[in-house]
Design an enzyme around this catalytic site. Structure first.
Site, short mmCIF file in Angstrom:
data_model
loop_
_atom_site.label_atom_id
_atom_site.label_comp_id
_atom_site.label_asym_id
_atom_site.label_seq_id
_atom_site.Cartn_x
_atom_site.Cartn_y
_atom_site.Cartn_z
N HIS A 50 -4.69 15.66 11.32
CA HIS A 50 -3.33 16.09 11.60
C HIS A 50 -3.27 16.77 12.97
CE1 HIS A 50 -2.00 16.16 7.09
NE2 HIS A 50 -2.45 14.98 7.49
N GLU A 52 -2.37 19.71 13.99
CA GLU A 52 -2.94 21.05 14.09
C GLU A 52 -4.47 20.99 14.18
OE1 GLU A 52 0.51 21.37 11.04
OE2 GLU A 52 -0.90 19.85 11.77
N CYS A 75 0.44 21.81 6.38
CA CYS A 75 0.20 21.43 4.98
C CYS A 75 -0.81 22.37 4.33
CB CYS A 75 -0.27 19.99 4.89
SG CYS A 75 -1.92 19.70 5.61
N CYS A 84 -4.28 21.78 6.63
CA CYS A 84 -4.22 22.41 7.95
C CYS A 84 -4.14 23.93 7.85
CB CYS A 84 -3.01 21.88 8.72
SG CYS A 84 -3.16 20.15 9.19
N SER A 168 25.35 -16.74 21.80
CA SER A 168 25.10 -15.29 21.83
C SER A 168 24.06 -14.85 22.86
CB SER A 168 24.65 -14.81 20.44
OG SER A 168 23.43 -15.44 20.06
N TRP A 170 22.75 -14.57 26.71
CA TRP A 170 22.48 -13.20 26.30
C TRP A 170 23.73 -12.38 26.51
CZ3 TRP A 170 18.22 -12.27 23.61
CH2 TRP A 170 17.12 -13.07 23.79
N GLU A 292 18.50 -5.81 12.05
CA GLU A 292 18.95 -6.50 13.26
C GLU A 292 19.97 -7.59 12.99
OE1 GLU A 292 16.20 -7.66 16.19
OE2 GLU A 292 15.26 -5.70 16.33
#
Length: 362
Positions: A50, A52, A75, A84, A168, A170, A292
């Site tokens: 992690h 830390e 944590c 941590c 479509s 661009w 998307e």
């Protein structure tokens, strides 16, 4: 003290891991002693130390008596890495400043209490709005069992994604398309409908240096996509087809032989249940989903109230009557029924505009 300044540096560290830490949150840490930064660290991916722990290892003996800044409450439980909070206490850190509380039931105040019990000074909530923004997908998945959903579209100024003939490419310029690839780089999964696969034959890869290709998901209720579609040939990485058809279907078997994952999901109004799909993605540890399209898929997600954030690249162009609207069949009948967006931010990207907004509370 310059707590906000150092927390901003910890946020910059955390940003280095965005899109790469799922199912864990992105976290950054900075250690300061005598007004000087002596160590920095960020969580790179699940299973690695992690933030830390990375910073403490870098600081070594200099950590004694220092202040540790972390974007998230440390944590206090054993997972794939040690807690941590114990490492912080053992290193002799005198003060801990963090940004966001961690809603994970395994943490949720336990890290703070452990540090206080050891006699450390602890302060939370520094730049909380900014640190919370880093981990909205993680927080949502912990509290709701669903991923954070970002809906992205490139549109004209009059809200079209295609002309009346379906053209479509661009709409937006190259800088906007590069920014869209950066969005992909930070997402865990990308969702498109079978119509987009048939019309555009996308690969859904991330085409930026050192970019990461997310899990590609095709909504195909009846397995109608061409087996020759480019998305089924992309490697490495995962491609998923979400369908109503069983795994014994001949096309499902053919896709599976090519390494495509076929998920047979429940139906909602004759199509794949989007909520069921999102729940499955969250169980797979995929916490940030980028939708998307196309327009029909956008409308379905919006109608189901499953969108958390909208990102629109708006080009200074007009397609006029007959063009395809990006919200598809949202089917709003009165102004009072309109879906409301939260605060909108606007920035220039090349010759286009980038609009971001969360959906208002619902």
């Amino acid at each position: 003290m310059n707590d906000a300044r150092y927390m901003a540096l910890a946020i910059a560290e955390a940003s280095k891991g965005l899109g790469r830490t799922h199912p864990n949150p992105a976290v950054g840490a900075v250690i300061v002693k005598g007004g000087k930064i002596i160590a920095r660290g960020f969580h790179a991916r699940a299973g690695t130390p992690h933030a830390e722990a990375v910073a403490l290892a870098q600081a070594g003996a200099k950590a004694r008596g220092a202040t540790l800044y972390s974007t998230l409450e440390p944590c206090n439980h054993h997972g794939r890495t040690p807690p941590c909070s114990e490492a912080i206490v053992s290193a002799g850190i005198a003060r801990v400043v963090y940004g966001s509380d961690d809603p994970n039931p395994l943490v949720n105040g336990k890290g703070r209490r452990r540090l206080l019990a050891a006699g450390l000074q602890v302060e939370g909530g520094v730049l909380r709005e900014e640190t919370d923004a880093l981990n909205r997908p993680f927080f949502k998945s912990i509290t709701s069992g669903l991923p954070w959903v970002t809906l992205k579209a490139g549109i004209t100024l009059d809200g079209k994604v295609a002309t009346r003939t379906g053209s479509s490419k661009w709409i937006t310029g190259e800088p906007a398309r590069q920014a869209a690839h950066q969005l992909r780089d930070r997402a865990d999964a990308i969702v498109v409908g079978v119509g987009t696969v048939q019309a555009d034959d996308p690969r859904l890869t991330t085409r930026i240096p050192n970019g990461r290709t997310a899990v590609r998901v095709v909504l195909d209720s009846h397995l109608s996509a061409s087996p020759r579609a480019a998305i089924f040939d992309v490697a490495p990485g995962r491609t998923v087809v979400a369908t109503l058809e069983p795994g014994t279907h001949p096309r499902a078997k053919a896709l599976a032989r090519r390494g495509v994952e076929v998920w047979s999901l429940p139906a909602k109004q004759g199509r794949v249940s989007l909520r069921a799909l999102l729940a499955r993605l969250a169980r797979e540890g995929l916490l940030h989903v980028l939708v998307e399209g196309g327009a029909e898929v956008h409308g379905a997600f919006l109608t189901a109230k499953l969108v958390d954030e909208v990102v629109l690249f708006v080009a200074p162009k007009l397609f006029g009557h007959g063009g395809l609207t990006w919200t598809g069949g949202l089917n709003v009948k009165t102004a009072a029924e309109a879906l409301a967006l939260g605060p909108v931010t606007v920035e220039q990207v090349g010759g286009d505009l980038l609009l971001r907004a969360t959906l208002a509370a619902r």
